[in-house]
Design a protein around this motif. Structure first.
Motif, PDB file in Angstrom:
ATOM      1  N   PRO A  95       0.830  -1.211   0.000  1.00 37.43           N
ATOM      2  CA  PRO A  95       0.000   0.000   0.000  1.00 37.43           C
ATOM      3  C   PRO A  95       0.864   1.261   0.000  1.00 37.43           C
ATOM      4  O   PRO A  95       1.817   1.372   0.769  1.00 37.43           O
ATOM      5  N   GLY A  96       0.550   2.160  -0.900  1.00 38.21           N
ATOM      6  CA  GLY A  96       1.222   3.453  -0.936  1.00 38.21           C
ATOM      7  C   GLY A  96       2.657   3.434  -1.427  1.00 38.21           C
ATOM      8  O   GLY A  96       3.336   4.452  -1.328  1.00 38.21           O
ATOM      9  N   ALA A  97       3.132   2.323  -1.950  1.00 41.19           N
ATOM     10  CA  ALA A  97       4.507   2.268  -2.459  1.00 41.19           C
ATOM     11  C   ALA A  97       4.643   3.234  -3.636  1.00 41.19           C
ATOM     12  O   ALA A  97       3.922   3.125  -4.623  1.00 41.19           O
ATOM     13  N   GLU A  98       5.555   4.182  -3.509  1.00 41.07           N
ATOM     14  CA  GLU A  98       5.692   5.223  -4.526  1.00 41.07           C
ATOM     15  C   GLU A  98       6.252   4.712  -5.844  1.00 41.07           C
ATOM     16  O   GLU A  98       5.986   5.302  -6.890  1.00 41.07           O
ATOM     17  N   ASN A  99       7.027   3.644  -5.812  1.00 43.90           N
ATOM     18  CA  ASN A  99       7.623   3.155  -7.053  1.00 43.90           C
ATOM     19  C   ASN A  99       6.913   1.896  -7.563  1.00 43.90           C
ATOM     20  O   ASN A  99       7.521   1.017  -8.156  1.00 43.90           O
ATOM     21  N   VAL A 100       5.608   1.857  -7.353  1.00 45.69           N
ATOM     22  CA  VAL A 100       4.777   0.754  -7.845  1.00 45.69           C
ATOM     23  C   VAL A 100       3.589   1.339  -8.600  1.00 45.69           C
ATOM     24  O   VAL A 100       2.937   2.268  -8.125  1.00 45.69           O
ATOM     25  N   ALA A 101       3.325   0.783  -9.778  1.00 45.24           N
ATOM     26  CA  ALA A 101       2.139   1.145 -10.567  1.00 45.24           C
ATOM     27  C   ALA A 101       1.391  -0.143 -10.894  1.00 45.24           C
ATOM     28  O   ALA A 101       1.984  -1.089 -11.421  1.00 45.24           O
ATOM     29  N   LEU A 102       0.114  -0.174 -10.564  1.00 45.57           N
ATOM     30  CA  LEU A 102      -0.708  -1.355 -10.788  1.00 45.57           C
ATOM     31  C   LEU A 102      -1.817  -1.022 -11.763  1.00 45.57           C
ATOM     32  O   LEU A 102      -2.403   0.061 -11.697  1.00 45.57           O
ATOM     33  N   SER A 103      -2.104  -1.970 -12.649  1.00 38.30           N
ATOM     34  CA  SER A 103      -3.108  -1.712 -13.670  1.00 38.30           C
ATOM     35  C   SER A 103      -3.941  -2.962 -13.923  1.00 38.30           C
ATOM     36  O   SER A 103      -3.409  -4.067 -14.015  1.00 38.30           O
ATOM     37  N   LYS A 104      -5.239  -2.775 -14.037  1.00 40.02           N
ATOM     38  CA  LYS A 104      -6.156  -3.846 -14.420  1.00 40.02           C
ATOM     39  C   LYS A 104      -6.475  -3.634 -15.893  1.00 40.02           C
ATOM     40  O   LYS A 104      -6.950  -2.568 -16.283  1.00 40.02           O
ATOM     41  N   ILE A 105      -6.202  -4.635 -16.716  1.00 41.41           N
ATOM     42  CA  ILE A 105      -6.378  -4.513 -18.167  1.00 41.41           C
ATOM     43  C   ILE A 105      -7.503  -5.462 -18.576  1.00 41.41           C
ATOM     44  O   ILE A 105      -7.295  -6.655 -18.779  1.00 41.41           O
ATOM     45  N   GLU A 106      -8.703  -4.910 -18.662  1.00 36.79           N
ATOM     46  CA  GLU A 106      -9.895  -5.719 -18.918  1.00 36.79           C
ATOM     47  C   GLU A 106      -9.961  -6.255 -20.346  1.00 36.79           C
ATOM     48  O   GLU A 106     -10.464  -7.348 -20.579  1.00 36.79           O
ATOM     49  N   ASN A 107      -9.493  -5.435 -21.303  1.00 32.59           N
ATOM     50  CA  ASN A 107      -9.594  -5.820 -22.714  1.00 32.59           C
ATOM     51  C   ASN A 107      -8.631  -4.952 -23.530  1.00 32.59           C
ATOM     52  O   ASN A 107      -7.918  -4.116 -22.966  1.00 32.59           O
ATOM     53  N   LYS A 108      -8.624  -5.141 -24.824  1.00 35.49           N
ATOM     54  CA  LYS A 108      -7.705  -4.382 -25.685  1.00 35.49           C
ATOM     55  C   LYS A 108      -7.922  -2.875 -25.583  1.00 35.49           C
ATOM     56  O   LYS A 108      -6.979  -2.109 -25.713  1.00 35.49           O
ATOM     57  N   ASP A 109      -9.150  -2.456 -25.343  1.00 31.36           N
ATOM     58  CA  ASP A 109      -9.432  -1.029 -25.224  1.00 31.36           C
ATOM     59  C   ASP A 109      -8.772  -0.401 -23.999  1.00 31.36           C
ATOM     60  O   ASP A 109      -8.597   0.809 -23.938  1.00 31.36           O
ATOM     61  N   ALA A 110      -8.394  -1.202 -23.020  1.00 25.08           N
ATOM     62  CA  ALA A 110      -7.780  -0.689 -21.796  1.00 25.08           C
ATOM     63  C   ALA A 110      -6.258  -0.598 -21.890  1.00 25.08           C
ATOM     64  O   ALA A 110      -5.611  -0.089 -20.969  1.00 25.08           O
ATOM     65  N   ILE A 111      -5.671  -1.047 -22.986  1.00 23.26           N
ATOM     66  CA  ILE A 111      -4.212  -1.058 -23.126  1.00 23.26           C
ATOM     67  C   ILE A 111      -3.640   0.356 -23.055  1.00 23.26           C
ATOM     68  O   ILE A 111      -2.675   0.609 -22.336  1.00 23.26           O
ATOM     69  N   TYR A 112      -4.211   1.283 -23.772  1.00 21.75           N
ATOM     70  CA  TYR A 112      -3.683   2.650 -23.805  1.00 21.75           C
ATOM     71  C   TYR A 112      -3.657   3.267 -22.401  1.00 21.75           C
ATOM     72  O   TYR A 112      -2.656   3.851 -21.991  1.00 21.75           O
ATOM     73  N   ASP A 113      -4.753   3.125 -21.671  1.00 19.37           N
ATOM     74  CA  ASP A 113      -4.801   3.689 -20.314  1.00 19.37           C
ATOM     75  C   ASP A 113      -3.778   3.027 -19.394  1.00 19.37           C
ATOM     76  O   ASP A 113      -3.163   3.688 -18.563  1.00 19.37           O
ATOM     77  N   SER A 114      -3.578   1.736 -19.555  1.00 21.88           N
ATOM     78  CA  SER A 114      -2.596   1.022 -18.747  1.00 21.88           C
ATOM     79  C   SER A 114      -1.178   1.535 -19.046  1.00 21.88           C
ATOM     80  O   SER A 114      -0.404   1.798 -18.128  1.00 21.88           O
ATOM     81  N   ILE A 115      -0.858   1.679 -20.309  1.00 19.60           N
ATOM     82  CA  ILE A 115       0.459   2.202 -20.693  1.00 19.60           C
ATOM     83  C   ILE A 115       0.646   3.595 -20.111  1.00 19.60           C
ATOM     84  O   ILE A 115       1.704   3.922 -19.564  1.00 19.60           O
ATOM     85  N   ARG A 116      -0.369   4.430 -20.192  1.00 19.71           N
ATOM     86  CA  ARG A 116      -0.296   5.778 -19.658  1.00 19.71           C
ATOM     87  C   ARG A 116      -0.096   5.758 -18.140  1.00 19.71           C
ATOM     88  O   ARG A 116       0.664   6.554 -17.599  1.00 19.71           O
ATOM     89  N   GLU A 117      -0.766   4.844 -17.443  1.00 24.69           N
ATOM     90  CA  GLU A 117      -0.572   4.701 -15.999  1.00 24.69           C
ATOM     91  C   GLU A 117       0.876   4.355 -15.693  1.00 24.69           C
ATOM     92  O   GLU A 117       1.482   4.918 -14.781  1.00 24.69           O
ATOM     93  N   PHE A 118       1.429   3.411 -16.436  1.00 24.45           N
ATOM     94  CA  PHE A 118       2.802   2.973 -16.190  1.00 24.45           C
ATOM     95  C   PHE A 118       3.825   4.057 -16.530  1.00 24.45           C
ATOM     96  O   PHE A 118       4.643   4.424 -15.703  1.00 24.45           O
ATOM     97  N   LEU A 119       3.764   4.562 -17.733  1.00 22.61           N
ATOM     98  CA  LEU A 119       4.797   5.508 -18.181  1.00 22.61           C
ATOM     99  C   LEU A 119       4.610   6.888 -17.581  1.00 22.61           C
ATOM    100  O   LEU A 119       5.569   7.655 -17.475  1.00 22.61           O
TER     101      LEU A 119
END
Length: 157
Positions: A129-153
């Protein structure tokens, strides 16, 4: 979905960071380092033990990538299935104690599967919880890929 998102992250990083070094780890019950071509074409079987990949990641990062000299980013994708509560606890311990101190950012993307979703994303949310150098993403389908990449990068340091 994993291959598509991995490809676009890989392509973006290679375009923006000419001196980039990449390492690829695949795993089921055991982890192996593979080259880029193998990573994008290999098929792993069941029996997932995520700690095997984290142990290999730790060994590679500690041995070859000093945080004083490198900006290290790790990306992991999974359907969230793991070998059980013991391995989940081992994974969280490895991350907290032995991996995250060496990384700028750890990104975990959980991909929905038609066989059902595992609970590993929840394990990480609860265990880090609250780890500053951790990014977590739930990728439900192909449409969620862009948002996941944006969360990570978008979270990089």
């Amino acid at each position: 979905i994993v291959r598509i998102e991995s490809f676009w992250i890989d392509a973006w990083l290679r375009t923006h960071y000419p001196g980039l070094e990449t390492r690829y780890i695949v795993h089921d019950a055991e982890a192996h380092e593979v080259n880029r071509e193998q990573f994008f074409t290999i098929r792993e079987s069941g029996g997932t033990m995520i700690s095997s990949a984290y142990t290999l990641l730790r060994d590679v990062v500690v041995r070859e990538y000093s945080p004083e000299e490198w900006n290290v980013y790790a990306f992991q994708f999974s359907d969230g299935e793991n070998w059980g509560d013991e391995d989940n606890a081992r994974c969280v311990d490895l991350l907290k104690d032995e991996i995250l101190p060496h990384l700028n950012l750890f990104c975990y993307g959980q991909v929905s599967s038609h066989y059902g979703d595992g609970d590993y994303l929840k394990v990480l949310e609860k265990g880090l919880p609250g780890a500053e150098n951790v990014a977590l993403s739930k990728i439900e389908n192909k449409d969620a890929i862009y948002d996941s990449i944006r969360e990570f990068l978008g979270k990089g340091r």
